[in-house]
Structure formats: structure tokens, C-alpha cells
Design a protein around this motif. Structure first.
Motif, PDB file in Angstrom:
ATOM      1  N   UNK A  26       0.836  -1.200   0.000  1.00 13.34           N
ATOM      2  CA  UNK A  26       0.000   0.000   0.000  1.00 13.34           C
ATOM      3  C   UNK A  26       0.868   1.246   0.000  1.00 13.34           C
ATOM      4  N   UNK A  27       0.441   2.251  -0.749  1.00 14.61           N
ATOM      5  CA  UNK A  27       1.162   3.522  -0.803  1.00 14.61           C
ATOM      6  C   UNK A  27       0.403   4.503   0.076  1.00 14.61           C
ATOM      7  N   UNK A  28       1.010   4.855   1.212  1.00 17.03           N
ATOM      8  CA  UNK A  28       0.368   5.724   2.190  1.00 17.03           C
ATOM      9  C   UNK A  28       1.429   6.577   2.861  1.00 17.03           C
ATOM     10  N   UNK A  29       1.132   7.072   4.057  1.00 20.84           N
ATOM     11  CA  UNK A  29       2.054   7.964   4.757  1.00 20.84           C
ATOM     12  C   UNK A  29       3.381   7.287   5.097  1.00 20.84           C
ATOM     13  N   UNK A  30       3.402   5.951   5.099  1.00 20.18           N
ATOM     14  CA  UNK A  30       4.620   5.225   5.474  1.00 20.18           C
ATOM     15  C   UNK A  30       5.444   4.803   4.257  1.00 20.18           C
ATOM     16  N   UNK A  31       5.131   5.357   3.085  1.00 21.79           N
ATOM     17  CA  UNK A  31       5.777   4.903   1.850  1.00 21.79           C
ATOM     18  C   UNK A  31       7.147   5.519   1.611  1.00 21.79           C
ATOM     19  N   UNK A  32       7.448   6.628   2.272  1.00 25.40           N
ATOM     20  CA  UNK A  32       8.667   7.381   1.964  1.00 25.40           C
ATOM     21  C   UNK A  32       9.942   6.533   2.027  1.00 25.40           C
ATOM     22  N   UNK A  33      10.151   5.701   3.069  1.00 23.72           N
ATOM     23  CA  UNK A  33      11.391   4.907   3.096  1.00 23.72           C
ATOM     24  C   UNK A  33      11.561   4.022   1.863  1.00 23.72           C
ATOM     25  N   UNK A  34      10.476   3.459   1.345  1.00 25.44           N
ATOM     26  CA  UNK A  34      10.565   2.586   0.174  1.00 25.44           C
ATOM     27  C   UNK A  34      10.992   3.347  -1.073  1.00 25.44           C
ATOM     28  N   UNK A  35      10.718   4.649  -1.108  1.00 25.44           N
ATOM     29  CA  UNK A  35      11.085   5.459  -2.266  1.00 25.44           C
ATOM     30  C   UNK A  35      12.600   5.655  -2.387  1.00 25.44           C
ATOM     31  N   UNK A  36      13.334   5.288  -1.347  1.00 28.49           N
ATOM     32  CA  UNK A  36      14.791   5.465  -1.389  1.00 28.49           C
ATOM     33  C   UNK A  36      15.439   4.672  -2.520  1.00 28.49           C
ATOM     34  N   UNK A  37      14.758   3.631  -3.009  1.00 28.59           N
ATOM     35  CA  UNK A  37      15.298   2.835  -4.110  1.00 28.59           C
ATOM     36  C   UNK A  37      15.434   3.662  -5.381  1.00 28.59           C
ATOM     37  N   UNK A  38      14.711   4.791  -5.446  1.00 31.29           N
ATOM     38  CA  UNK A  38      14.767   5.642  -6.623  1.00 31.29           C
ATOM     39  C   UNK A  38      15.919   6.637  -6.593  1.00 31.29           C
ATOM     40  N   UNK A  39      16.620   6.728  -5.482  1.00 29.50           N
ATOM     41  CA  UNK A  39      17.701   7.708  -5.376  1.00 29.50           C
ATOM     42  C   UNK A  39      18.804   7.376  -6.382  1.00 29.50           C
ATOM     43  N   UNK A  40      19.337   8.404  -6.980  1.00 30.82           N
ATOM     44  CA  UNK A  40      20.439   8.214  -7.922  1.00 30.82           C
ATOM     45  C   UNK A  40      20.005   7.971  -9.350  1.00 30.82           C
ATOM     46  N   UNK A  41      18.708   8.012  -9.632  1.00 28.62           N
ATOM     47  CA  UNK A  41      18.288   7.853 -11.024  1.00 28.62           C
ATOM     48  C   UNK A  41      18.831   9.017 -11.851  1.00 28.62           C
ATOM     49  N   UNK A  42      19.430   8.734 -12.996  1.00 27.54           N
ATOM     50  CA  UNK A  42      20.026   9.809 -13.788  1.00 27.54           C
ATOM     51  C   UNK A  42      18.970  10.640 -14.505  1.00 27.54           C
ATOM     52  N   UNK A  43      19.327  11.873 -14.825  1.00 25.57           N
ATOM     53  CA  UNK A  43      18.433  12.727 -15.595  1.00 25.57           C
ATOM     54  C   UNK A  43      18.138  12.090 -16.948  1.00 25.57           C
ATOM     55  N   UNK A  44      16.920  12.320 -17.425  1.00 28.68           N
ATOM     56  CA  UNK A  44      16.453  11.818 -18.712  1.00 28.68           C
ATOM     57  C   UNK A  44      16.300  10.298 -18.746  1.00 28.68           C
ATOM     58  N   UNK A  45      16.207   9.684 -17.564  1.00 31.98           N
ATOM     59  CA  UNK A  45      15.940   8.244 -17.509  1.00 31.98           C
ATOM     60  C   UNK A  45      14.469   7.987 -17.849  1.00 31.98           C
ATOM     61  N   UNK A  46      14.176   6.749 -18.183  1.00 32.44           N
ATOM     62  CA  UNK A  46      12.811   6.308 -18.430  1.00 32.44           C
ATOM     63  C   UNK A  46      12.472   5.261 -17.374  1.00 32.44           C
ATOM     64  N   UNK A  47      11.398   5.486 -16.613  1.00 32.46           N
ATOM     65  CA  UNK A  47      11.043   4.636 -15.478  1.00 32.46           C
ATOM     66  C   UNK A  47       9.663   4.032 -15.693  1.00 32.46           C
ATOM     67  N   UNK A  48       9.558   2.723 -15.483  1.00 34.62           N
ATOM     68  CA  UNK A  48       8.266   2.042 -15.515  1.00 34.62           C
ATOM     69  C   UNK A  48       7.990   1.460 -14.140  1.00 34.62           C
ATOM     70  N   UNK A  49       6.834   1.799 -13.572  1.00 34.28           N
ATOM     71  CA  UNK A  49       6.427   1.274 -12.274  1.00 34.28           C
ATOM     72  C   UNK A  49       5.287   0.291 -12.483  1.00 34.28           C
TER      73      UNK A  49
END
Length: 377
Positions: A26-49
């Protein structure tokens, strides 16, 4: 309903500058720590979730996603979300996040084809105050509640007495189906009504715990048509400027029924709307889920549920007039502490609430954004 399934995000592939992630939970108020996996994505990248395993997204989660996607847009990172379940897909479209869904078109994000009308501002903000007392020194406060169900009424009168004793003020209570023509000092109101009042300076204090506003679509019990059969039919609901009306339309669209081709009638309140359905003046009814759940057995047996939402997105709000700002913290504390007081517990039971909690600013921001998108503009 409380969301408790923690979000997990795993990178599943990386091909040059293209990244894929599998999201689960579930994506809720406690989701922020899980978003750390996105750190370091380069500019102009293409992301599929991939949201195949996402169970729920609430208003806080939508706010976090919106901030993330906007940050990525500033870095020229392209994002597409795929495999959303029905309710999450609907919320993405309602909040404008639908543009990030894989295969989205302008038509998919067209807000069900029409704008809702601009609600009239509360009467006390349009005319001169003829009362001899100024708002600051009023000896009697007006408390108005836009009821979710009729069975709550006695609980609201008891709450009014409870607040008078705790606040040591004279407070007059009245119920209302539509708050735009009244002069409240203290207000419990529907989501879009609360937003309109916030624009006039009202201060949101509390919301009921685990009490999201959801919609149920009903037909008469002797009408055997399914929702997909209900094309170009007559629909009744309480008000056009309501979240129930908006959510009902999106439910129809998500079920393959073009909501722009339905014929709408607005009864003024939910009881009158139900009566219109039962008298065969309409084929479908959009009604607050809590209202449906509290119908008498006779009324329940006269209708049939075609569809229901489960968005956990928005809620009724308890708010106060700007002139009570200095007392708002004390009033909020009284409400929040009711679950720790025997008398307060009984009143909460009569109101059918678990208790009161402070709304998060991100929750309010998402609610106001939807209000601005469909009602205010």
C-alpha cells in the motif's frame, strides 16, 4: 479503514537508461522509506512502475507520488505506471495523475467530461452581519453538522452538550444537508463543503478516524439490469457539488458506462434522492456508502447494489470559523481526548466513530486540489 501493508519496491530490470520497478503493498504515509530505491536515477531516464501488486493508495500516498513524479519531471525523467487496479486507476484520473498511466490519452484524463458548478459561498460571508454581537464576542456559537446518516442525530446533540461543558460556552446545534445558506461558527461538513469553507478562512481541526467517504450505486431491487446495462438512464443523487456525485461518475466510467451520457437529477438530500429512485423517477442512485449501510431493512430490501467504491481518499471534516482560531487548539484537544473519557466514548459510539484525529496537511492539499479541479474552477 486503516492501511497497514508496507510498501516494497524492487528494481526488476535496467536497460541502458530504462529502469523497471515492481511495487507491492500500500502507498500511504509510510511509503517514503521505500522510495529510497529511486535515489540516484540519472536525468532523462525512463522509469516504468508496475502496480500489479499494489493493493491500495490513499490520499497521503497520492500526495507522495505527485511530489515524486513532479520532481522527476523537473529532472526530465519520464515515468509510466502500469497494471493499476480499478480503484487506484480511478484515483489517478480523479487527481490528475492519470497522465502518468501507461497508454493514457487526453480523453482518459478529461474529468468525466464536465465540470461541476461553482457552489454558492455561505450566506454569512455574502451579507452584512445584522447581529448586534460581533463574531469575536458572540455569546452563543452556532454548531452545524452535515449528517452522514440520520441515526447519528442523537449523538450530535449529545456532542453539543459535551462541548458546551468542556468549552464553557453556549452552543446551539442544528443539522443541515447543505451548509451554503447557514452561518456556522463550528462545522462538521462533507468534503467539498469543507473545502469551500476553507477558502473562506475556516480552520480544519479534526476528521473521524478510519471514516473515508465512499459511494454506492443502487438500483431498485426489481430492476435486474447490471451497471453495464445502465446506459443513457436517469440518475439521482443529492447534490451536484459533492464528492459522491464525482465518485459515482468515475465508477460508471471505469465500468464502461459513459457518465457524460447519463441524465442527472439532484434531489437536495440523500433521503429525497432515495425516494425518487423507489418511486421510479430514476434508474440509479449515487449515495454515500454510510447512508446505504444505515438504511432500514425495508429500504435495504427495496434496492440493489450495482457498484461501490473503496478509495479511502476523502472524509468529512470538523472545522471552525476564523474568529475561533484562538480557541481551535483547545477544541481540537477536547475532540481528540473523547476516546479516553467514558462519556466521550459513549458519544463516539452514538456517532458511529472510533474517535477523532488531526488531518494531515498533505491529505487536505489533495482534497483541495480535487475540489479546485472539479468544483471551484
Amino acid at each position: 479503514m486503516t492501511i497497514s501493508t508496507l510498501l516494497t519496491i524492487k528494481q526488476t530490470s535496467k536497460n541502458n537508461n530504462q529502469y523497471s520497478f515492481d511495487c507491492a503493498g500500500s502507498i500511504d504515509a509510510h511509503a517514503t522509506p521505500a522510495f529510497s530505491v529511486f535515489s540516484g536515477l540519472p536525468a532523462e531516464a525512463s522509469v516504468t512502475l508496475d502496480f500489479s501488486n499494489i493493493e491500495r493508495v490513499n490520499s497521503m500516498g497520492l500526495s507522495l507520488l505527485l511530489k515524486l513524479f513532479e520532481e522527476w519531471e523537473r529532472s526530465s525523467i519520464r515515468v509510466e505506471v502500469e497494471n493499476l487496479n480499478r480503484m487506484v486507476s480511478m484515483l489517478f484520473k480523479i487527481t490528475g495523475l492519470g497522465r502518468f498511466v501507461k497508454g493514457a490519452t487526453d480523453q482518459d484524463n478529461s474529468a468525466s467530461g464536465t465540470k461541476m458548478i461553482d457552489p454558492a459561498p455561505p450566506a454569512h460571508l455574502n451579507k452584512a452581519d445584522t447581529d448586534s454581537e460581533t463574531p469575536v464576542n458572540k455569546s452563543k456559537l452556532n454548531f452545524v453538522a452535515s449528517l452522514q446518516t440520520g441515526s447519528q442525530l442523537s449523538g450530535w446533540y449529545l456532542l453539543n452538550t459535551y462541548l458546551q461543558r468542556r468549552m464553557q460556552k453556549v452552543i446551539h446545534f442544528e443539522q443541515a444537508q447543505d451548509v451554503k445558506n447557514i452561518t456556522p461558527d463550528i462545522l462538521f461538513s462533507k468534503p467539498f463543503e469543507a473545502c469551500a469553507m476553507m477558502k473562506k478562512g475556516f480552520i480544519p481541526l479534526m476528521r473521524p478516524i478510519a471514516e473515508a467517504d465512499e459511494v454506492v450505486i443502487l438500483s431498485r431491487s426489481d430492476d435486474k439490469r447490471t451497471l453495464s446495462d445502465m446506459k443513457n438512464v436517469n440518475v439521482v443523487t443529492a447534490m451536484e457539488t459533492s464528492f459522491v456525485y464525482l465518485l459515482g461518475r468515475f465508477l460508471c466510467d471505469e465500468s464502461g458506462v459513459d457518465s457524460s451520457k447519463l441524465n442527472y437529477h439532484f434531489a437536495g438530500n440523500e433521503i429525497k434522492a432515495l425516494q425518487m429512485l423507489l418511486r421510479k423517477q430514476a434508474d440509479m442512485l449515487f449515495v454515500l456508502k454510510k447512508t446505504y449501510e444505515n438504511l432500514s431493512s425495508l429500504s435495504r430490501n427495496s434496492v440493489r447494489q450495482l457498484d461501490a467504491s473503496d478509495t479511502n481518499f476523502t472524509f468529512h471534516l470538523f472545522s471552525v470559523s476564523p474568529h475561533l482560531q484562538s480557541e481551535s487548539e483547545a477544541l481540537g484537544a477536547v475532540l481528540e481526548d473523547m476516546k479516553n473519557d467514558e462519556q466521550g466514548k459513549q458519544i463516539l459510539q452514538d456517532l458511529q466513530f472510533q474517535g477523532w484525529c488531526k488531518p494531515e496537511q498533505d491529505e487536505l492539499d489533495m482534497l483541495k486540489m480535487v475540489f479546485d479541479r472539479y468544483v471551484e474552477n
